[in-house]
Structure formats: C-alpha cells, structure tokens
Design a protein around this motif. Structure first.
Motif, PDB file in Angstrom:
ATOM      1  N   ARG A   1       3.982  20.233   5.176  1.00  0.00           N
ATOM      2  CA  ARG A   1       4.886  19.417   4.359  1.00  0.00           C
ATOM      3  C   ARG A   1       4.184  18.109   4.022  1.00  0.00           C
ATOM      4  N   VAL A   2       4.256  17.690   2.769  1.00  0.00           N
ATOM      5  CA  VAL A   2       3.703  16.414   2.322  1.00  0.00           C
ATOM      6  C   VAL A   2       4.849  15.477   1.983  1.00  0.00           C
ATOM      7  N   THR A   3       4.845  14.300   2.615  1.00  0.00           N
ATOM      8  CA  THR A   3       5.863  13.280   2.362  1.00  0.00           C
ATOM      9  C   THR A   3       5.171  12.040   1.837  1.00  0.00           C
ATOM     10  N   ARG A   4       5.564  11.586   0.659  1.00  0.00           N
ATOM     11  CA  ARG A   4       4.903  10.445   0.025  1.00  0.00           C
ATOM     12  C   ARG A   4       5.767   9.193   0.146  1.00  0.00           C
ATOM     13  N   TRP A   5       5.103   8.080   0.433  1.00  0.00           N
ATOM     14  CA  TRP A   5       5.775   6.778   0.528  1.00  0.00           C
ATOM     15  C   TRP A   5       5.080   5.824  -0.435  1.00  0.00           C
ATOM     16  N   ASP A   6       5.588   5.768  -1.672  1.00  0.00           N
ATOM     17  CA  ASP A   6       5.011   4.865  -2.666  1.00  0.00           C
ATOM     18  C   ASP A   6       5.385   3.430  -2.330  1.00  0.00           C
ATOM     19  N   ASP A   7       4.369   2.553  -2.305  1.00  0.00           N
ATOM     20  CA  ASP A   7       4.587   1.135  -1.969  1.00  0.00           C
ATOM     21  C   ASP A   7       5.399   1.009  -0.687  1.00  0.00           C
TER      22      ASP A   7
ATOM     23  N   SER B   1      -2.231  10.995   8.065  1.00  0.00           N
ATOM     24  CA  SER B   1      -1.809  10.026   7.046  1.00  0.00           C
ATOM     25  C   SER B   1      -2.971   9.766   6.105  1.00  0.00           C
ATOM     26  N   VAL B   2      -2.650   9.627   4.835  1.00  0.00           N
ATOM     27  CA  VAL B   2      -3.641   9.461   3.775  1.00  0.00           C
ATOM     28  C   VAL B   2      -3.231   8.270   2.925  1.00  0.00           C
ATOM     29  N   GLY B   3      -4.204   7.453   2.569  1.00  0.00           N
ATOM     30  CA  GLY B   3      -3.927   6.327   1.689  1.00  0.00           C
ATOM     31  C   GLY B   3      -4.051   4.995   2.395  1.00  0.00           C
TER      32      GLY B   3
ATOM     33  N   ALA C   1       0.855  -1.194   0.000  1.00  0.00           N
ATOM     34  CA  ALA C   1       0.000   0.000   0.000  1.00  0.00           C
ATOM     35  C   ALA C   1       0.884   1.234   0.000  1.00  0.00           C
ATOM     36  N   SER C   2       0.427   2.268  -0.685  1.00  0.00           N
ATOM     37  CA  SER C   2       1.130   3.547  -0.680  1.00  0.00           C
ATOM     38  C   SER C   2       0.434   4.501   0.276  1.00  0.00           C
ATOM     39  N   MET C   3       1.161   5.507   0.724  1.00  0.00           N
ATOM     40  CA  MET C   3       0.568   6.473   1.649  1.00  0.00           C
ATOM     41  C   MET C   3       1.295   7.802   1.540  1.00  0.00           C
ATOM     42  N   ALA C   4       0.688   8.812   2.138  1.00  0.00           N
ATOM     43  CA  ALA C   4       1.318  10.124   2.243  1.00  0.00           C
ATOM     44  C   ALA C   4       1.119  10.633   3.656  1.00  0.00           C
ATOM     45  N   LEU C   5       2.123  11.295   4.190  1.00  0.00           N
ATOM     46  CA  LEU C   5       2.037  11.956   5.488  1.00  0.00           C
ATOM     47  C   LEU C   5       1.982  13.458   5.264  1.00  0.00           C
TER      48      LEU C   5
ATOM     49  N   GLN D   1      -3.011  10.501  -6.079  1.00  0.00           N
ATOM     50  CA  GLN D   1      -2.671  11.172  -7.338  1.00  0.00           C
ATOM     51  C   GLN D   1      -2.863  12.683  -7.238  1.00  0.00           C
ATOM     52  N   ARG D   2      -3.493  13.150  -6.181  1.00  0.00           N
ATOM     53  CA  ARG D   2      -3.723  14.582  -6.028  1.00  0.00           C
ATOM     54  C   ARG D   2      -2.422  15.290  -5.654  1.00  0.00           C
ATOM     55  N   ASP D   3      -2.358  16.573  -5.979  1.00  0.00           N
ATOM     56  CA  ASP D   3      -1.130  17.305  -5.660  1.00  0.00           C
ATOM     57  C   ASP D   3      -1.086  17.640  -4.179  1.00  0.00           C
ATOM     58  N   ASP D   4       0.054  18.154  -3.733  1.00  0.00           N
ATOM     59  CA  ASP D   4       0.273  18.385  -2.312  1.00  0.00           C
ATOM     60  C   ASP D   4      -0.756  19.338  -1.718  1.00  0.00           C
ATOM     61  N   SER D   5      -1.102  20.391  -2.437  1.00  0.00           N
ATOM     62  CA  SER D   5      -2.045  21.375  -1.890  1.00  0.00           C
ATOM     63  C   SER D   5      -3.408  20.751  -1.639  1.00  0.00           C
TER      64      SER D   5
END
Length: 269
Positions: A187-193, A148-150, A90-94, A159-163
């Motif tokens: 700040r948006v930090t993405r963790w793909d897979d 956390s999102v995702g 799973a991917s996620m963003a903080l 797929q949405r942008d940081d804003s």
C-alpha cells in the motif's frame, strides 16, 4: 523503547472525534473554511464561514497547516499571515509491505534510517511487526514493514506512480537487509506537504506569529508548524492554545460580568 497506541495512531483522531461528539460538540467534514473575521459588528466575537454555514464563536483555535492559516489570517493579522506564508513543507510517501513470515528474515531491531549520503531513494524503514507487538499478535503469519520516500526539496520521486515506489523500495530494502521475498500485499500512502520544516530562525518566527495573534482576542494557533511535528508536541501546542483562549475569555467575563457563550450556544468557557 517505543510507546504507541493499540491499533495504531490512526485510532487517535477517531477517539478524539468521539469524545468531542460525546460532549455535545459538532464536527463538520468536507466543509472548507473560507473566511475568518472578527469585528465589533459581530458582537466582538468571531465569524467563521464554513461551506454554506456561517458560525459565530467567542473563541477560535486555528489548527490548520501554515498556508491555510496564512490565507485565513490575511485580513485580520497581515503580520502573522506573512510569517506563516514563509513556512516551507516537505512531501513524503509511505510504502507498506506485508510478507509471509516464513519468507521474510529481517535484522533485529525496529528498523533503520538512511542518510542522504548513502544515495538510496528510501530515507527510512520501520519493521512494524517488530516495533509494535499488537501488529505481530494480530498477524502472526505475516511480517509488516514500511519504507518512507521523499525528503525536503525532492519532488521527482514523488511524481512516480505507486508501482514504481513499491519497486524502488523493494530494491533498497534488499540492498540494506537482503530481503528478496515477494510481498503478499502493498500500500502506498502519500502525504503532500505533510512535514513542516524548521530552519535556523524558526523559533523566532513562531514567537513573532504568536505575538501577532495575541493581539486578536479569542484567537489562538496550534499545530505541527510551530513547536514540532510529533504527536506529543502537537498535543502540547493544543493545550497552550486552549490555555490562551481560556485566559482571553476569562478577561471578557470579568469585564462584562456575563457568561460567555460557546460556539454551540451553551454557557461557560
């Protein structure tokens, strides 16, 4: 209730790297490994192709995500590669926020989890300043929190942008806590897979992977996809991998009655 590291867990890999270098180890970054092979032609050891370098080693600990491990093991252990290829992620963003303390009233506690049935986009929020004392001490005029999102199978939101992720997080935070202040920084930090999934039958899959890998002398695997995603589980996995290759190398030493050479050329295990 919680244990952490002063300065955040991001300091842990830096400390590990420093300790490795202090003991004479070499760390290559920006250097993808493209080949891992083992044959009698290589003196019974391992050949690792990393960028433009070819490294020789008596033992290898493969501590990479499942897809990368599957790719590297496809020739040497097709069975292990096939099992690793079935591990899903799973991917996620903080999304991290900083608020002026005078404007950010939060409930007591360290944060909250959001079950899927609630229908919110965020799946959790951590009140970092309330969870970790060092953050509050270093930034007494600020309140730091994150969302956390995702979830597994959710791809559209990431797929949405940081804003947009900031906006949806602020909306869900206000609905859950009443926080409607304007953050002073985000700040948006993405963790793909970034999060391996553990479905029914995962333990049996891991046992099969390790059974296949055990047939290859001087090779062990470790990482989040085996026994747990948390730092303690990953560390325990690493200890088990090192114990395994130490056993393999001791066996070689007993058979050859000669010291085993390490990757960097020194004698010993």
């Amino acid at each position: 209730m919680f244990m952490g590291i002063q300065g955040g867990v991001g300091t842990l890999p830096l400390a590990v790297a420093e300790a490795v270098r202090a003991r004479g180890g070499e760390i290559l970054t920006g250097t993808p490994v493209t080949e891992l092979s083992h044959s009698a032609a290589d003196g019974g050891g391992w050949r690792v192709v990393a960028g433009e370098r070819v490294l020789r080693a008596d033992a290898v600990v493969l501590a990479v995500p499942a897809a990368a491990a599957a790719r590297l093991l496809r020739t040497q252990s097709p069975g292990a590669a096939a099992e690793l290829g079935g591990v899903e992620y799973a991917s996620m963003a903080l999304v991290t926020f900083a608020y002026r303390r005078a404007e950010a009233g939060l409930p007591e506690g360290s944060g909250f989890l959001v079950p899927p049935v609630d229908g919110r986009t965020i799946k959790a929020s951590t009140f970092a300043s309330q969870k970790w004392g060092w953050i509050a001490d270093e930034h007494p005029d600020l309140v730091v929190l994150r969302t956390s999102v995702g979830r597994y199978g959710e791809t559209e939101i990431l797929q949405r942008d940081d804003s947009e992720l900031v906006a949806v997080s602020r909306h869900d935070l206000e609905a859950a806590t009443g926080l409607d202040a304007t953050p002073v920084a985000t700040r948006v930090t993405r963790w793909d897979d970034g999060l391996p999934q553990y479905p029914v039958g995962h333990h049996a899959r891991v046992a099969r992977i390790r059974e296949h890998v055990a047939k290859l002398p001087g090779l062990a695997v470790c990482g989040a996809q085996y026994d747990g995603v948390g730092i303690p589980a990953c560390i325990a996995s690493a200890y088990a991998a090192v114990d395994q290759i130490h056993g393999d190398l001791r066996g070689v030493q007993e058979l050859t009655a000669h010291p085993v050479q390490s990757l960097h050329g020194g004698a010993g295990e």
